[in-house]
Motif scaffolding. Structure first.
Motif, PDB file in Angstrom:
ATOM      1  N   TYR A   7     -17.552  18.392  -5.095  1.00  0.00           N
ATOM      2  CA  TYR A   7     -17.339  18.293  -3.652  1.00  0.00           C
ATOM      3  C   TYR A   7     -18.402  19.103  -2.949  1.00  0.00           C
ATOM      4  CZ  TYR A   7     -12.644  16.512  -4.630  1.00  0.00           C
ATOM      5  OH  TYR A   7     -11.590  15.775  -5.059  1.00  0.00           O
TER       6      TYR A   7
ATOM      7  N   HIS B  31      -6.454  11.722  -9.820  1.00  0.00           N
ATOM      8  CA  HIS B  31      -6.845  10.768  -8.766  1.00  0.00           C
ATOM      9  C   HIS B  31      -7.914   9.821  -9.262  1.00  0.00           C
ATOM     10  CE1 HIS B  31      -5.310  14.005  -5.775  1.00  0.00           C
ATOM     11  NE2 HIS B  31      -4.338  13.176  -6.122  1.00  0.00           N
TER      12      HIS B  31
ATOM     13  N   CYS C 189      -7.746   5.696  -9.999  1.00  0.00           N
ATOM     14  CA  CYS C 189      -8.670   4.920  -9.161  1.00  0.00           C
ATOM     15  C   CYS C 189      -8.463   5.175  -7.672  1.00  0.00           C
ATOM     16  CB  CYS C 189      -8.566   3.421  -9.434  1.00  0.00           C
ATOM     17  SG  CYS C 189      -9.004   2.971 -11.090  1.00  0.00           S
ATOM     18  N   LEU C 190      -7.921   6.354  -7.340  1.00  0.00           N
ATOM     19  CA  LEU C 190      -7.801   6.708  -5.932  1.00  0.00           C
ATOM     20  C   LEU C 190      -9.064   7.415  -5.457  1.00  0.00           C
ATOM     21  CD1 LEU C 190      -4.120   8.059  -5.781  1.00  0.00           C
ATOM     22  CD2 LEU C 190      -4.970   5.722  -5.568  1.00  0.00           C
ATOM     23  N   ASP C 191      -9.892   7.811  -6.393  1.00  0.00           N
ATOM     24  CA  ASP C 191     -11.110   8.547  -6.085  1.00  0.00           C
ATOM     25  C   ASP C 191     -12.147   8.150  -7.128  1.00  0.00           C
ATOM     26  OD1 ASP C 191     -12.690  10.266  -4.691  1.00  0.00           O
ATOM     27  OD2 ASP C 191     -11.487  12.072  -5.070  1.00  0.00           O
TER      28      ASP C 191
ATOM     29  N   GLU D 166     -14.187  -3.184  -4.386  1.00  0.00           N
ATOM     30  CA  GLU D 166     -12.934  -2.779  -3.727  1.00  0.00           C
ATOM     31  C   GLU D 166     -11.754  -3.674  -4.095  1.00  0.00           C
ATOM     32  OE1 GLU D 166     -11.500  -0.592  -1.877  1.00  0.00           O
ATOM     33  OE2 GLU D 166     -13.059   0.752  -1.148  1.00  0.00           O
TER      34      GLU D 166
ATOM     35  N   ALA E 262      -8.444  -2.500  -6.048  1.00  0.00           N
ATOM     36  CA  ALA E 262      -7.116  -2.686  -5.465  1.00  0.00           C
ATOM     37  C   ALA E 262      -6.199  -3.339  -6.488  1.00  0.00           C
ATOM     38  CB  ALA E 262      -7.211  -3.533  -4.198  1.00  0.00           C
TER      39      ALA E 262
ATOM     40  N   ARG F 231      -5.213  -0.746  -9.143  1.00  0.00           N
ATOM     41  CA  ARG F 231      -4.180   0.172  -8.625  1.00  0.00           C
ATOM     42  C   ARG F 231      -2.840  -0.536  -8.563  1.00  0.00           C
ATOM     43  NH1 ARG F 231      -7.916   0.781  -3.852  1.00  0.00           N
ATOM     44  NH2 ARG F 231      -9.518   2.192  -4.623  1.00  0.00           N
TER      45      ARG F 231
ATOM     46  N   PHE G 114       3.682  10.831  -6.576  1.00  0.00           N
ATOM     47  CA  PHE G 114       3.031  11.969  -5.941  1.00  0.00           C
ATOM     48  C   PHE G 114       4.014  13.126  -5.793  1.00  0.00           C
ATOM     49  CE2 PHE G 114       1.093   8.114  -4.332  1.00  0.00           C
ATOM     50  CZ  PHE G 114      -0.267   8.355  -4.468  1.00  0.00           C
TER      51      PHE G 114
ATOM     52  N   ALA H 178      -3.352   2.814  -2.165  1.00  0.00           N
ATOM     53  CA  ALA H 178      -2.986   3.312  -3.487  1.00  0.00           C
ATOM     54  C   ALA H 178      -2.035   2.351  -4.184  1.00  0.00           C
ATOM     55  CB  ALA H 178      -2.339   4.693  -3.370  1.00  0.00           C
TER      56      ALA H 178
ATOM     57  N   GLY I  56      -2.183  -0.856  -3.830  1.00  0.00           N
ATOM     58  CA  GLY I  56      -2.839  -2.112  -4.162  1.00  0.00           C
ATOM     59  C   GLY I  56      -3.282  -2.968  -3.000  1.00  0.00           C
ATOM     60  N   ALA I  57      -3.210  -2.431  -1.762  1.00  0.00           N
ATOM     61  CA  ALA I  57      -3.701  -3.213  -0.624  1.00  0.00           C
ATOM     62  C   ALA I  57      -5.228  -3.187  -0.611  1.00  0.00           C
ATOM     63  CB  ALA I  57      -3.155  -2.638   0.674  1.00  0.00           C
ATOM     64  N   THR I  58      -5.839  -4.331  -0.393  1.00  0.00           N
ATOM     65  CA  THR I  58      -7.298  -4.365  -0.271  1.00  0.00           C
ATOM     66  C   THR I  58      -7.665  -4.006   1.172  1.00  0.00           C
ATOM     67  OG1 THR I  58      -7.235  -6.682   0.349  1.00  0.00           O
ATOM     68  CG2 THR I  58      -7.500  -6.216  -1.986  1.00  0.00           C
TER      69      THR I  58
ATOM     70  N   ALA J 209     -11.810   6.223   0.525  1.00  0.00           N
ATOM     71  CA  ALA J 209     -11.129   6.288  -0.763  1.00  0.00           C
ATOM     72  C   ALA J 209      -9.668   6.600  -0.468  1.00  0.00           C
ATOM     73  CB  ALA J 209     -11.737   7.389  -1.624  1.00  0.00           C
ATOM     74  N   PRO J 210      -8.736   5.967  -1.200  1.00  0.00           N
ATOM     75  CA  PRO J 210      -7.320   6.143  -0.870  1.00  0.00           C
ATOM     76  C   PRO J 210      -6.923   7.613  -0.815  1.00  0.00           C
ATOM     77  CG  PRO J 210      -7.576   4.518  -2.616  1.00  0.00           C
ATOM     78  CD  PRO J 210      -8.948   5.039  -2.305  1.00  0.00           C
ATOM     79  N   ILE J 211      -7.498   8.424  -1.697  1.00  0.00           N
ATOM     80  CA  ILE J 211      -7.055   9.815  -1.738  1.00  0.00           C
ATOM     81  C   ILE J 211      -7.479  10.561  -0.485  1.00  0.00           C
ATOM     82  CG2 ILE J 211      -9.047  10.821  -2.974  1.00  0.00           C
ATOM     83  CD1 ILE J 211      -5.297  11.546  -3.496  1.00  0.00           C
TER      84      ILE J 211
END
Ligand SMILES: Nc1ncnc2c1ncn2[C@@H]1O[C@H](COP(=O)(O)OP(=O)(O)OP(=O)(O)O)[C@@H](O)[C@H]1O
Ligand SMILES: [Mg+2]
Lengths: 244, 405
Positions: A29, A67, A71-73, A92, A96, A99, A107, B318, B320-322, B397-399
């Protein structure tokens, strides 16, 4: 038995291609004056059907690892293969889909949508998977049934206790029957009773053959997993080192 | 995710945030209704002035006493008593004025008319038999007064529709009406001019022979002279002929010292129209500002709404929505809000345009262009400021989205 691979803790009882392969993954970061290396060369293989827990001090990079795994990051460098596919090469739309189909995330902060009832929260991933309305409701209700909340389907999150909300979140992670369930301190906000309930659900899932990755601070929680790994300073540490 | 699912989820989001959605719709609604009403007010004013001027007749030149130094429309009649019936007769001479087809001198005064128990105060015109054709009027019943009536200064009167109704005369022809206590016989009633609802009602009047009026007023001066050119193309020629003849009759050599003014009908229209154009532009400016203010309100609410919902966007991603799905969801939300506000605003504006004229004297003309334009602008504002930030958030990014506060 087999020769130790480059990946830490690769379980010798598994054969074939790992479900998850991390090869020297870094995450840096650059926000302040000097860059923060949250991950410093993470390498690990996780096989289908494993129940693995990750323990480590606060700030060691466990969540960051999770994360990227979910695949959130995205990693700064290194390779991450999921079911043999390089995630960094996905667009993307493909991410999606990964995920949606392969990953179930639980979480620490639950992350339920307050405007939707319990079952509508649980059906959300199915909406994005393109499942029909009727089938969604049936599956969402049965997932809620599995986590013992069949009688709370029409409650909104603010009408549920923390433990119940986390169980709704677990149901949401289960409902798509993902390859791997990722739980980042799922019991962090729960008391011991509620924690035990959630852990019992993970044990059930594991018996049913699901792959589970669980992050926790607490050793007794970690002990519930069949494979306990330790994380420190942005990477997994060798079992011998950890035992020392 | 199917269109139907997206629509459902958009509508749910609107229903969840009722207050915010309501405020968005209200902002758009008020902006659009304001545009429609203010533009309509301007156009309504133009239309009613134009129709009033056109109701005077066609190809008209109006000679009024007194000079006009500005060349603009004069507010009242000239004070100088310079025009006479003799002038009017001279203007009717084909040799001097070949391009003038009709001449109608007018004496006008307010008078109280009494029929039975009813009385009504209106403008009484004294004029010649040509008045009817010069002013482009026709008879509804009875007959117009004749040259014989004119010659004998007969006590006959022709009424406008409004006047006849106000006097309670249902079969007016042959009845007696007292004008300032002098009995007159009603010869006929004029057909309606179609201006009865406007401020310049051309149906509220009474016309008597000019000679009769002169006897009553005791003067040979006239208030004005209406001239009708032979055609649209001869208006300028007729103007010149009348000017030259009147200058000569009045013994004036320098045209700038003329003691009369000739105004063409078209110059009346264009002056009135240009005044109203300015008004319309001004009103449209005010309307545009209110639309802009409404738009900024909408933009504000949309931005806040999206910012507040970045976590929701992150969670949906997160799960799964594009990005496309997220964009479509916000697009539908913004379009539904924009359209609801737009249509409600258009409806309110149109209803206002019907209702408001009952309380004020102004007409409001609905402009299709302004209405459509306002709706399009409002919807566009809603969409741009709802979808743009949402589509930016959808690319995070989702996060990052999940972590945002
Ligand atoms: N978005 C970010 N920007 C900058 N630094 C970050 C960001 N996210 C995490 N970090 C840093 O990365 C390091 C690892 O954070 P991470 O959340 O992965 O730790 P963790 O092991 O999950 O800790 P905990 O047990 O407290 O949850 C920390 O030093 C943190 O400050
Ligand atoms: Mg953490």
């Amino acid at each position: 038995m087999g020769a130790p691979g480059p990946a830490a803790n690769s379980s010798s009882s598994h054969t074939g291609r790992p479900l998850v392969e991390f090869q020297n993954v870094w995450k840096t970061y650059v926000t302040g004056a000097e860059p923060v290396h949250a991950l410093r060369g993470v390498s690990i293989n996780i096989y289908r059907g494993e129940y693995i827990s990750i323990v480590g001090p606060s700030g060691s990079g466990k969540s960051t690892f999770m994360h990227i795994l979910g695949c959130l990051d995205t990693p700064t460098s290194g390779r991450y293969l999921l079911a043999g596919t390089d995630v960094s090469k996905m667009d993307e739309e493909q991410l999606a889909e990964v995920r949606n189909r392969r990953i179930g995330f639980v979480f620490q902060q639950f992350h339920l949508l307050p405007s939707l009832t319990a079952w509508r929260n649980v059906e959300l991933p199915l909406v994005y998977a393109g499942v029909g309305r009727h089938a969604r409701k049936v599956r969402a209700l049965s997932a809620l049934e599995q986590v013992g909340l069949g009688n709370r389907a029409d409650h909104h999150p603010n009408q549920l206790s923390g433990g119940q909300q986390q169980r709704v979140a677990v149901a949401r992670a289960l409902v798509t029957e993902p390859d791997v369930v990722l739980a980042d301190e799922p019991t962090g906000n729960l008391d011991s009773r509620a924690s035990a309930d959630v852990l019992a659900m993970f044990a059930d899932m594991h018996k049913a053959g699901r792959t589970i990755v669980l992050i926790t601070h607490e050793n007794d929680v970690a002990a519930a997993a069949e494979r306990v790994t330790r994380f420190r300073d942005g990477r997994f540490i060798e079992p011998e080192q950890a035992a020392a | 995710m199917s269109f139907f699912e997206t629509l459902r989820s958009g509508l749910e989001a609107i229903a969840t945030h009722r207050l915010r959605s309501g405020l968005t719709v209200l902002g758009i609604l008020i902006g659009i209704a304001a545009v429609i009403l203010t533009v309509g007010l301007g156009e309504g004013a133009t239309a009613s002035v134009n129709s009033a001027i056109n109701a005077l007749g066609t190809n008209l030149l109006i000679v009024t006493p007194g000079s006009s130094t500005t060349g603009l429309v004069r507010g009242g009649f000239g004070s100088a008593d310079t025009l006479t019936y003799a002038n009017a007769k001279a203007l009717a001479n084909k040799k001097d004025c070949p391009d003038i087809a009709g001449v109608a001198p007018q004496v006008q005064a307010f008078a109280t008319l009494v029929a039975g128990n009813n009385n009504w105060t209106t403008t009484v015109y004294g004029s010649t038999p040509q008045w009817l054709s010069v002013r482009g009027r026709t008879m509804a019943e009875g007959s117009w007064f004749t040259s014989a009536d004119m010659a004998h200064a007969a006590n006959v009167v022709v009424l406008g529709q409004t006047t006849a109704v106000e006097l309670g005369l249902f079969n007016p022809v042959g009845q007696t009406v007292n004008i300032d206590n002098v009995p007159f016989t009603v010869e006929g009633v004029l057909a309606s001019s179609g201006t009865s609802s406007s401020a310049q009602n051309q149906d509220d009047l009474a016309v008597v022979p000019l000679t009769t009026a002169e006897e009553v007023t005791g003067t040979a001066n006239v208030s004005n002279i209406y001239l009708q050119a032979t055609s649209q193309g001869t208006l300028n020629a007729a103007d010149e002929e009348a000017t030259n003849l009147l200058l000569q009759l009045h013994g004036i050599t320098n045209p700038t010292e003329a003691d009369f003014t000739i105004t063409t009908q078209s110059s009346l229209v264009s002056t009135a129209t240009s005044v109203d154009k300015t008004l319309t532009v001004l009103l449209a400016g005010i309307a545009a500002i209110s639309l802009l203010v409404g738009g900024i309100g909408v933009m504000n609410i949309m931005l806040v709404s999206v910012t507040e919902r970045i976590r929701e966007i992150g969670l949906r991603k997160a799960l799964g929505a594009t990005p496309g799905v997220i964009r479509r969801q916000f697009l539908i939300e913004a379009s539904v809000l924009g359209l609801a506000g737009g249509l409600a605003g258009a409806a309110l504006g149109i209803i206002g345009a019907e209702v408001i004229p009952h309380f004020i004297s102004n007409k409001i003309a609905i402009s299709g262009f302004a209405t459509a334009g306002a709706v399009v602008v409002a919807v566009a504002i809603g969409i741009v400021f709802g979808v743009y930030p949402a589509s930016r958030a959808a690319r995070l990014a989702p996060i990052e989205a999940l972590r945002s506060e």
